[in-house]
Design a protein around this motif. Sequence first.
Motif, PDB file in Angstrom:
ATOM      1  N   PHE A  69      -7.628   4.204  -0.882  1.00  0.00           N
ATOM      2  CA  PHE A  69      -7.929   2.912  -1.514  1.00  0.00           C
ATOM      3  C   PHE A  69      -9.395   2.543  -1.383  1.00  0.00           C
ATOM      4  CE2 PHE A  69      -3.329   2.135  -0.394  1.00  0.00           C
ATOM      5  CZ  PHE A  69      -2.868   2.122  -1.705  1.00  0.00           C
ATOM      6  N   LEU A  70      -9.911   1.989  -2.462  1.00  0.00           N
ATOM      7  CA  LEU A  70     -11.208   1.318  -2.465  1.00  0.00           C
ATOM      8  C   LEU A  70     -10.949  -0.130  -2.879  1.00  0.00           C
ATOM      9  CD1 LEU A  70     -13.166   4.117  -4.362  1.00  0.00           C
ATOM     10  CD2 LEU A  70     -13.360   3.580  -1.918  1.00  0.00           C
ATOM     11  N   GLY A  71     -11.882  -1.011  -2.542  1.00  0.00           N
ATOM     12  CA  GLY A  71     -11.611  -2.425  -2.804  1.00  0.00           C
ATOM     13  C   GLY A  71     -12.578  -3.078  -3.767  1.00  0.00           C
ATOM     14  N   TYR A  72     -12.025  -3.985  -4.578  1.00  0.00           N
ATOM     15  CA  TYR A  72     -12.853  -4.955  -5.306  1.00  0.00           C
ATOM     16  C   TYR A  72     -12.812  -6.263  -4.516  1.00  0.00           C
ATOM     17  CZ  TYR A  72     -12.579  -2.157  -9.682  1.00  0.00           C
ATOM     18  OH  TYR A  72     -12.675  -1.183 -10.639  1.00  0.00           O
ATOM     19  N   VAL A  73     -13.953  -6.899  -4.312  1.00  0.00           N
ATOM     20  CA  VAL A  73     -13.957  -8.264  -3.786  1.00  0.00           C
ATOM     21  C   VAL A  73     -13.647  -9.179  -4.960  1.00  0.00           C
ATOM     22  CG1 VAL A  73     -15.259 -10.038  -2.581  1.00  0.00           C
ATOM     23  CG2 VAL A  73     -15.814  -7.624  -2.227  1.00  0.00           C
ATOM     24  N   THR A  74     -12.589  -9.965  -4.830  1.00  0.00           N
ATOM     25  CA  THR A  74     -12.212 -10.852  -5.932  1.00  0.00           C
ATOM     26  C   THR A  74     -12.663 -12.265  -5.615  1.00  0.00           C
ATOM     27  OG1 THR A  74     -10.301  -9.431  -6.277  1.00  0.00           O
ATOM     28  CG2 THR A  74     -10.284 -11.576  -7.379  1.00  0.00           C
ATOM     29  N   LEU A  75     -13.258 -12.916  -6.602  1.00  0.00           N
ATOM     30  CA  LEU A  75     -13.838 -14.248  -6.393  1.00  0.00           C
ATOM     31  C   LEU A  75     -13.180 -15.266  -7.313  1.00  0.00           C
ATOM     32  CD1 LEU A  75     -17.574 -13.113  -6.351  1.00  0.00           C
ATOM     33  CD2 LEU A  75     -16.134 -13.630  -4.359  1.00  0.00           C
ATOM     34  N   ASN A  76     -13.077 -16.500  -6.807  1.00  0.00           N
ATOM     35  CA  ASN A  76     -12.558 -17.608  -7.608  1.00  0.00           C
ATOM     36  C   ASN A  76     -13.675 -18.628  -7.776  1.00  0.00           C
ATOM     37  OD1 ASN A  76     -11.355 -19.985  -8.520  1.00  0.00           O
ATOM     38  ND2 ASN A  76      -9.415 -19.542  -7.485  1.00  0.00           N
ATOM     39  N   ALA A  80       0.833  -1.211   0.000  1.00  0.00           N
ATOM     40  CA  ALA A  80       0.000   0.000   0.000  1.00  0.00           C
ATOM     41  C   ALA A  80       0.865   1.257   0.000  1.00  0.00           C
ATOM     42  CB  ALA A  80      -0.925  -0.016   1.220  1.00  0.00           C
ATOM     43  N   GLU A  81       1.908   1.249   0.803  1.00  0.00           N
ATOM     44  CA  GLU A  81       2.745   2.447   0.914  1.00  0.00           C
ATOM     45  C   GLU A  81       3.490   2.716  -0.395  1.00  0.00           C
ATOM     46  OE1 GLU A  81       2.618  -0.013   3.170  1.00  0.00           O
ATOM     47  OE2 GLU A  81       1.474   1.064   4.708  1.00  0.00           O
ATOM     48  N   GLY A  82       3.999   1.660  -1.014  1.00  0.00           N
ATOM     49  CA  GLY A  82       4.686   1.818  -2.301  1.00  0.00           C
ATOM     50  C   GLY A  82       3.757   2.352  -3.372  1.00  0.00           C
ATOM     51  N   MET A  83       2.524   1.877  -3.344  1.00  0.00           N
ATOM     52  CA  MET A  83       1.546   2.359  -4.322  1.00  0.00           C
ATOM     53  C   MET A  83       1.182   3.816  -4.062  1.00  0.00           C
ATOM     54  SD  MET A  83      -0.854  -1.051  -4.609  1.00  0.00           S
ATOM     55  CE  MET A  83      -2.093  -0.321  -5.685  1.00  0.00           C
ATOM     56  N   ILE A  84       1.060   4.173  -2.802  1.00  0.00           N
ATOM     57  CA  ILE A  84       0.707   5.571  -2.476  1.00  0.00           C
ATOM     58  C   ILE A  84       1.809   6.520  -2.958  1.00  0.00           C
ATOM     59  CG2 ILE A  84       0.429   7.191  -0.544  1.00  0.00           C
ATOM     60  CD1 ILE A  84      -1.232   4.999   0.856  1.00  0.00           C
ATOM     61  N   ARG A  85       3.072   6.090  -2.834  1.00  0.00           N
ATOM     62  CA  ARG A  85       4.161   6.950  -3.340  1.00  0.00           C
ATOM     63  C   ARG A  85       3.992   7.201  -4.844  1.00  0.00           C
ATOM     64  NH1 ARG A  85       7.335   4.156   0.373  1.00  0.00           N
ATOM     65  NH2 ARG A  85       8.060   2.635  -1.151  1.00  0.00           N
ATOM     66  N   SER A  86       3.681   6.143  -5.584  1.00  0.00           N
ATOM     67  CA  SER A  86       3.453   6.321  -7.031  1.00  0.00           C
ATOM     68  C   SER A  86       2.235   7.194  -7.294  1.00  0.00           C
ATOM     69  CB  SER A  86       3.247   4.958  -7.706  1.00  0.00           C
ATOM     70  OG  SER A  86       4.451   4.231  -7.722  1.00  0.00           O
ATOM     71  N   MET A  87       1.189   6.983  -6.514  1.00  0.00           N
ATOM     72  CA  MET A  87      -0.036   7.775  -6.701  1.00  0.00           C
ATOM     73  C   MET A  87       0.236   9.252  -6.451  1.00  0.00           C
ATOM     74  SD  MET A  87      -2.480   5.016  -4.738  1.00  0.00           S
ATOM     75  CE  MET A  87      -3.953   6.020  -4.551  1.00  0.00           C
ATOM     76  N   ASP A  88       1.009   9.551  -5.403  1.00  0.00           N
ATOM     77  CA  ASP A  88       1.319  10.950  -5.085  1.00  0.00           C
ATOM     78  C   ASP A  88       2.156  11.600  -6.183  1.00  0.00           C
ATOM     79  OD1 ASP A  88      -0.106  10.738  -2.774  1.00  0.00           O
ATOM     80  OD2 ASP A  88       1.635  10.484  -1.467  1.00  0.00           O
ATOM     81  N   THR A  89       3.065  10.841  -6.752  1.00  0.00           N
ATOM     82  CA  THR A  89       3.909  11.379  -7.829  1.00  0.00           C
ATOM     83  C   THR A  89       3.056  11.871  -8.995  1.00  0.00           C
ATOM     84  OG1 THR A  89       5.695   9.869  -7.263  1.00  0.00           O
ATOM     85  CG2 THR A  89       5.725  10.767  -9.488  1.00  0.00           C
ATOM     86  N   LEU A  90       1.990  11.148  -9.268  1.00  0.00           N
ATOM     87  CA  LEU A  90       1.177  11.449 -10.444  1.00  0.00           C
ATOM     88  C   LEU A  90      -0.044  12.309 -10.129  1.00  0.00           C
ATOM     89  CD1 LEU A  90       1.336   7.855 -11.955  1.00  0.00           C
ATOM     90  CD2 LEU A  90       2.512   9.866 -12.821  1.00  0.00           C
ATOM     91  N   GLY A  91      -0.479  12.276  -8.873  1.00  0.00           N
ATOM     92  CA  GLY A  91      -1.716  12.968  -8.513  1.00  0.00           C
ATOM     93  C   GLY A  91      -2.930  12.064  -8.583  1.00  0.00           C
TER      94      GLY A  91
END
Lengths: 252, 261
Positions: B83-90, B38-49
């Motif tokens: 973050f928002l979530g998708y419930v993923t099903l198998n 999550a933290e790594g993704m947030i860094r990328s998200m912040d870079t781009l807006g």
Amino acid sequence: MQSLEFFDCNCSFGMRAIVNPGSFYKLEDLTDNMEHCGIKRALVYHSMAREYNPMVGNDMLMKEIEGHPSLYPVWVVMPHYTDEFYTPNELIYNMKSQRVRAVKMFPSPADQNYSISDWNCGELFGILSDFNIPLFIGANQISFDEIYSICTAHPNLKLILTDITYRMDRNLYPLLKRLPNLYIETMGCKAHDGIEMMCKKFGAERLIFGSGMPIYPGIAATAMISYANISDDEKKLIAGANLQNILKEVKL
Amino acid sequence: MTITCKARQGLALDDILVIDAHTHMGLWHNFHAPNNDAEGMIRSMDTLGIDKAVVTAHSSILPNYRYGNDLVANAVKAYPDRFLGYVTLNPHYPEDMELELKNFFDIPGFVGIKLHPSCHGVPIDYKNYEVAYRFADDTGCPVLIHVWGLGHVLTVKGLLDKYKNAKFIMGHGGADLEGMKLAIDLIGDYENAYIDTALSTAMQGNIEWLVENGGSKKILFGSDMPFYDPRHTFGRIAMAKISDDEKRDIFGLNMKKILEG
């Protein structure tokens, strides 16, 4: 920071068998798109040199880019044994006389279909090394073992691997660690934070900007560098200074 | 300053709404995916807006959806603004599907369903998926489906006819050229059909072509991060030769409308 000024190592123009909607093939469309992307200069090859014949395509390239000072020719080369292409000495003579400072190869079975082993290409690699001429070759054209063999057998040959994918780090990292003459074109450095990781582990000097136009979008390639979490100096190296330095070292 | 000008300078688009409708999280077995938490993704998200990302975990689309859905739940709880979530099903665990939907939709921040028929080795209209499609039809929630090629898009057409209240997001826009052509037709013909932009190797001019033929109202920004880096897809939209209004639609307004029901 200000917009970067890019020097593109990987673009082409000319008619192709397949032109996807939204793409282009004309030289003037390439230069228009370069301007839109902030690409000031580019090494270009002619699509006919890949998809039809190196001699024919390289000749078309030289005629068509005349009068375009921002475009620098890249010749597609191949082994000479079938007399379809220059001998290595003829190649150097012609590159020198026509001021060509970089070459590309397309050896895969789907392209020009020849072995890149030393028994076939060693003489060519040798003379490219002698004159510090950089060789650009796509990751879709060559195996990781072949990259290792070429770069170890010809340690003075600068090999720039283009068209990598985000799935290659597990093979590229050990190659970059062992092969100081291997460079990576950035268009396909799409592993998450891939540019940052490679800069940190191997130095920004190993990365060369390329767009892949007109097959792939130049704006995607420039965004990879403009938005990278690296220093401005590293961005400038990748955007153009590294390529400029490699071309300065060519002894033609 | 136009969106293109900001992007050329590598500036975050912090003055427009950006929702990434197609992201993942966690490790991937087949290749190196750095900074995938999550933290790594947030860094990328912040870079781009990027304001928000809607997430399905890598684990969920391969061996273990329980592990993956929990990973997403933890991120949604820790960073509810990001973050928002998708419930993923198998579909190979049909006995769990209804309970998984109920449990995760009870958690604030879970907004949709993710299905990956290719990774799970079944067709898009596999009978065990019916639980998910009925749930989406009843609630009006989005279903993000991995849609790869013409055959997949043709199957989605059947779902659009059958489940008119569910909102179907065709991941990767149909992927190949023939798939995309039909997907463009479907987003024009069906109110509940959408495509996203997640492609590792998009072709030159792809966004301009999609907008020219399908308009900007049914295309969603999706990056696939951290399966691969979001910056190239972001750049394809931010510097595309389309209007800033069209970019705003794609970057966030269309997904906002879906989430608001």
